[in-house]
Design a protein around this motif. Sequence first.
Motif, short mmCIF file in Angstrom:
data_model
loop_
_atom_site.label_atom_id
_atom_site.label_comp_id
_atom_site.label_asym_id
_atom_site.label_seq_id
_atom_site.Cartn_x
_atom_site.Cartn_y
_atom_site.Cartn_z
N THR A 91 19.04 62.96 -7.43
CA THR A 91 19.95 62.42 -8.53
C THR A 91 19.32 61.23 -9.32
N ILE A 241 26.35 58.72 -16.58
CA ILE A 241 27.28 59.41 -16.20
C ILE A 241 26.99 60.90 -16.28
N ASP A 242 26.48 61.44 -17.15
CA ASP A 242 26.23 62.85 -17.25
C ASP A 242 25.01 63.06 -16.20
N GLN A 245 26.80 63.30 -13.05
CA GLN A 245 27.78 64.75 -12.75
C GLN A 245 26.91 66.07 -13.10
N VAL A 266 26.58 66.19 -7.28
CA VAL A 266 27.72 67.33 -7.48
C VAL A 266 27.41 68.56 -6.95
N ALA A 286 32.50 63.07 -2.81
CA ALA A 286 32.98 62.95 -4.19
C ALA A 286 33.42 61.84 -4.62
N PHE A 290 32.18 58.79 -6.84
CA PHE A 290 32.86 58.03 -7.68
C PHE A 290 32.78 56.56 -7.64
N THR A 293 29.60 55.22 -8.88
CA THR A 293 29.49 55.35 -10.31
C THR A 293 30.20 54.26 -11.24
#
Length: 311
Positions: A91, A241-242, A245, A266, A286, A290, A293
Amino acid sequence: MSAPAAPAVITGTSRGQSVRRARRVRESIVGWSFAGPSTLLVLGFAIIPMGWALRLSFTDSDLVTGGQDVGLDNYRALAQDPLFWEAIRNTLTLMAIYIPVSLVSALLVAQLLNKPIRGIGVYRACFLAPFIASKAAVGLVMAYVFDKDFGVLNGLITSAGLPAQGFLDDPSQAIYVIAAVFVWTQLGFNVVIYLAALQEIPKEVMEAASLDGAGPVTTFRRIVVPSVRSVTLFLGVWGLIDTLQFFDLILTTTKGGPVNSTITIVYYVWQLAFDFFTAGYGAAVAYTLFAGTIAVIGLVLLLGGRKGLLR
C-alpha cells in the motif's frame, strides 16, 4: 388607565414568541424532511456498521457465529502477521507512486487543457472518461490488456522483436502495473479539479508575467504552481485516502497475487472476512487502518497549515 396597559404588552410579547416558535418548528420539520432520509442512510450504512465492526474487532467471530471475546488479542497479533506487513508495504509503495505521479501529470495536463482551442471539450472528456468508467470493468479490461500470454500489450511488444513481459504475472512488475492503471483511472478527477483552479487565476497576472518577459516554464513555476498549492494539498489528501482504500482493481485483476505482491490493506481485510472467515481479526485490521488514516491525514493537514497551504 396605566394599569390595564401592562397585560396588553405581555400578551403581544407572548403572541410574538409563539409565532416565532411555530415558525422554527415548521422550519425544523421542513429541514428534517429533506435531511432525514440521508441521515438515516448514513446512520444505517455507516455509523451503526462502524460501531458493530469495532465490537467485532474484540472477538474471534467468523461472521456466522458471534464468537468469544478475546480482548486486545487481535490487535496484538498484528505485530506478528507477515501478510499484514506485506499489505502495508504494498500500500505504501502504491501511495509513493500514485500521489506524486498523479499530481504532477494532472497539473501538466490541466495546463494544456486550459487553452481556448477548438474541440477542447472533447479533449477534456477523453481524460475524464476513465474516472467515470466502472473500476470493476476497467480492471477486467486491464487484466486482458496485460495478460502475459494473450494480452494486447505483449502482442505489440513481441511484434517489435522484444521479449514478452510478465506484467501482472510477475511479482516484480505487478504492483507497478497496478499503480499505472490506478493513475490512469484517477487522472481525470485531478485534471478537472486543477482545471477549475487554473481558471481562477486572474488573466491580468498571466498577462503581466508575459509582458515582463517570463517564459512558459517560469510562469508555470512562479505563478501557476504557487496559485494551486491549496488544491494540491486537497488532492494529495484525497489521493492518500483513495490509496489506503484501494481494492476494486486488485479484486478484478491480480487478487493480491502473484505471491501476495499486490495485496493491499483493504483487500487483506476482505480476505480475512470472506475467504478465511476470521472477521474479528479482519475488523481489527480495518480499525488499525482507520486509526492510521486519521493520524496521517491529521499530520498532513497540520503541516500544510503551518506552511500556509490551507489558505
